[in-house]
Design a protein around this motif. Structure first.
Motif, mmCIF file in Angstrom:
data_model
loop_
_atom_site.group_PDB
_atom_site.id
_atom_site.type_symbol
_atom_site.label_atom_id
_atom_site.label_comp_id
_atom_site.label_asym_id
_atom_site.label_seq_id
_atom_site.Cartn_x
_atom_site.Cartn_y
_atom_site.Cartn_z
ATOM 1 N N ALA A 106 0.823 -1.215 0.000
ATOM 2 C CA ALA A 106 0.000 0.000 0.000
ATOM 3 C C ALA A 106 0.858 1.267 0.000
ATOM 4 O O ALA A 106 0.428 2.312 -0.496
ATOM 5 N N ALA A 107 2.083 1.189 0.547
ATOM 6 C CA ALA A 107 2.966 2.354 0.562
ATOM 7 C C ALA A 107 3.380 2.768 -0.848
ATOM 8 O O ALA A 107 3.738 3.918 -1.091
ATOM 9 N N LEU A 108 3.333 1.827 -1.774
ATOM 10 C CA LEU A 108 3.751 2.078 -3.146
ATOM 11 C C LEU A 108 2.573 2.383 -4.060
ATOM 12 O O LEU A 108 2.744 2.990 -5.123
ATOM 13 N N ARG A 109 1.391 1.977 -3.654
ATOM 14 C CA ARG A 109 0.247 1.980 -4.563
ATOM 15 C C ARG A 109 -0.128 3.360 -5.122
ATOM 16 O O ARG A 109 -0.421 3.473 -6.311
ATOM 17 N N PRO A 110 -0.138 4.434 -4.320
ATOM 18 C CA PRO A 110 -0.505 5.730 -4.909
ATOM 19 C C PRO A 110 0.401 6.138 -6.064
ATOM 20 O O PRO A 110 -0.059 6.661 -7.079
ATOM 21 N N ARG A 111 1.698 5.870 -5.935
ATOM 22 C CA ARG A 111 2.638 6.206 -6.997
ATOM 23 C C ARG A 111 2.400 5.328 -8.218
ATOM 24 O O ARG A 111 2.475 5.793 -9.363
ATOM 25 N N LEU A 112 2.145 4.061 -7.977
ATOM 26 C CA LEU A 112 1.896 3.143 -9.091
ATOM 27 C C LEU A 112 0.617 3.504 -9.836
ATOM 28 O O LEU A 112 0.562 3.412 -11.067
ATOM 29 N N ASP A 113 -0.400 3.895 -9.101
ATOM 30 C CA ASP A 113 -1.653 4.290 -9.755
ATOM 31 C C ASP A 113 -1.430 5.497 -10.664
ATOM 32 O O ASP A 113 -1.989 5.572 -11.769
ATOM 33 N N GLU A 114 -0.599 6.443 -10.216
ATOM 34 C CA GLU A 114 -0.286 7.597 -11.054
ATOM 35 C C GLU A 114 0.516 7.174 -12.284
ATOM 36 O O GLU A 114 0.269 7.639 -13.403
ATOM 37 N N ALA A 115 1.465 6.271 -12.087
ATOM 38 C CA ALA A 115 2.248 5.780 -13.212
ATOM 39 C C ALA A 115 1.363 5.042 -14.216
ATOM 40 O O ALA A 115 1.536 5.172 -15.432
ATOM 41 N N ALA A 116 0.395 4.289 -13.721
ATOM 42 C CA ALA A 116 -0.532 3.588 -14.606
ATOM 43 C C ALA A 116 -1.405 4.578 -15.365
ATOM 44 O O ALA A 116 -1.687 4.407 -16.557
ATOM 45 N N LEU B 146 9.285 7.929 -15.329
ATOM 46 C CA LEU B 146 8.632 6.927 -14.486
ATOM 47 C C LEU B 146 9.234 6.950 -13.082
ATOM 48 O O LEU B 146 8.502 7.003 -12.086
ATOM 49 N N LEU B 147 10.539 6.916 -12.988
ATOM 50 C CA LEU B 147 11.195 6.830 -11.665
ATOM 51 C C LEU B 147 11.004 8.101 -10.857
ATOM 52 O O LEU B 147 10.999 8.054 -9.620
ATOM 53 N N SER B 148 10.853 9.233 -11.547
ATOM 54 C CA SER B 148 10.663 10.489 -10.801
ATOM 55 C C SER B 148 9.396 10.460 -9.948
ATOM 56 O O SER B 148 9.297 11.194 -8.959
ATOM 57 N N LEU B 149 8.438 9.623 -10.305
ATOM 58 C CA LEU B 149 7.202 9.537 -9.525
ATOM 59 C C LEU B 149 7.443 8.952 -8.133
ATOM 60 O O LEU B 149 6.612 9.125 -7.231
ATOM 61 N N PHE B 150 8.567 8.268 -7.961
ATOM 62 C CA PHE B 150 8.834 7.578 -6.696
ATOM 63 C C PHE B 150 9.813 8.338 -5.806
ATOM 64 O O PHE B 150 10.133 7.889 -4.718
#
Length: 401
Positions: A361-371, A396-400
């Motif tokens: 879940a800690a990663l999910r908001p960033r992944l949703d934006e990347a998707a 892509l990596l800048s989102l994290f």
């Protein structure tokens, strides 16, 4: 940063630690290439303090192993990088490997790679490396075009590159990588494909095919070569090269890595899957996971002093470590994704949780934006970079971050 800051790594009772590798840095080379930003130092081969450096490496390993309790992990791979490791004798490489084997368990099918420069290829050395236990060689060809090799400041030509590959085969190496660059000065699609064709004709098991970049603190950064391909021309080369490699049976499994089936570089895969690795040698970096005093995951990165003389004088003590830091929870999403999203396979949510100690879940908001931006696809628990995400990896990596 998108979303909330990650919580601290959760208690790690029963945590399965990742595979463990060893990186050995041999910092000397015959000549510093103008594009190279690695920790390398030009020296005559006869002047290398070989015996002293080998002793320092083993003292360094003793100190590194003493920093954490033995967790029972065997080494899955060893990589001799540089610099130019092929300046070292087979006797020296054998002493390092024997010393490592006395201190750490080795997987029965361990992968042991040594980097070689065609300009230092020597039949006796290659035979001795193989006899010492090295079972994979990476040959830094960069190009088969003599004019390009001169422009890149290499000490070898096309003939030496072909000879080095033949010597490696004669020495018994059945797992060979060739390093090859593209987007070289004045290079167009036909010339880049000719380079690839020359490499493929040799029949290697693995190819590292990557874009020439102008790294800071290099000669090329100060004095760039003329007529470098622009972004569109480099993209045309890249697309044509991908098609050529695919047609030749080389699967792309990472940004710049291509292999025949079953011949992916296990050592590098461990990096990209956020595995652990000990780093010994001047300027070597390492990463090690373990438990803190409260049962939570603790990930430590260490870097050695870069200068060979300083390193040799301090190896075996804490003074050899120039930098040590424990990764904070809010660094882990970027640290993990910076590696895992280079891979075409992407990663599973449970792999992120196991390697970072954080909930998915800690990663999910960033992944949703990347998707949403079309940079990754999310299929259940698997995250895979799209073609767009692979092409625009920095975005892509800048989102994290």
């Amino acid at each position: 940063m998108i979303g909330e800051a990650p919580r601290a790594p959760s208690p790690a009772a029963g945590l399965e630690l990742p595979p463990l590798s060893l990186y050995v840095h041999l910092p000397w080379c015959a000549k510093k290439c103008p594009y190279c930003d690695f920790n390398s130092h030009a020296i005559r081969a006869a002047a290398i303090p070989e015996a002293e450096y080998v002793e320092a490496l083993l003292h360094d390993l003793d100190h590194e192993l003493a920093q954490a309790p033995d967790d029972g992990r065997a080494l899955s791979s060893i990589f001799f990088g540089g610099g130019t490791p092929s300046l070292f004798s087979g006797i020296a490489i054998g002493r390092v490997l024997d010393g490592v084997a006395r201190r750490v368990a080795l997987d029965p099918d361990i992968e042991i790679t040594l980097e070689a420069n065609p300009g230092t290829a020597d039949a006796a050395h290659f035979r001795d490396y193989r006899a010492a236990g090295v079972n994979r060689m990476s040959i830094g060809v960069q190009s088969f075009d003599d004019a390009q090799l001169r422009a890149l400041g290499r000490i070898h030509g096309r003939d030496e590159a072909l000879r080095a590959f033949g010597l490696a085969r004669e020495a018994g190496f059945d797992n060979l990588n060739l390093d090859l660059m593209f987007a070289l000065p004045g290079q167009r699609v036909d010339a880049a494909l000719a380079d690839l064709g020359a490499a493929l004709a040799l029949g290697p098991e693995h190819l590292s095919w990557y874009h020439l970049t102008l790294e800071p603190n290099t000669e090329f950064a100060v004095r760039p070569p003329a007529d470098l391909p622009d972004a569109d021309a480099a993209a045309d080369i890249h697309d044509a090269g991908l098609a050529r490699l695919d047609g030749a049976g080389f699967g792309q499994y990472e940004t710049s890595a291509f292999a025949r089936a079953g011949r992916q570089a296990r050592h590098n895969l461990n990096y990209w899957r956020f595995g652990d690795y000990l780093g010994i040698g001047a300027g070597a970096h390492g990463k090690r996971s373990g438990h803190d005093g409260h049962g939570a995951l603790r990930i430590v990165r260490r870097a050695r002093h870069k200068h060979p003389r300083t390193y040799m004088e301090t190896a075996g003590s804490a003074r050899a470590v120039q930098e040590e830091r424990v990764l904070a929870a809010d660094e882990l999403p970027f640290e993990y994704c910076m590696n895992a999203l280079r891979l075409h396979e992407g990663f599973e949510s449970r792999a992120f949780e196991a390697r970072s100690g954080l909930p998915f879940a800690a990663l999910r908001p960033r992944l949703d934006e990347a998707a949403r931006l079309g940079l990754v696809s999310i299929d259940g628990s698997r995250v895979v970079p799209t073609a767009q995400g692979r092409r625009h990896q920095n975005r892509l990596l800048s989102l994290f971050l």
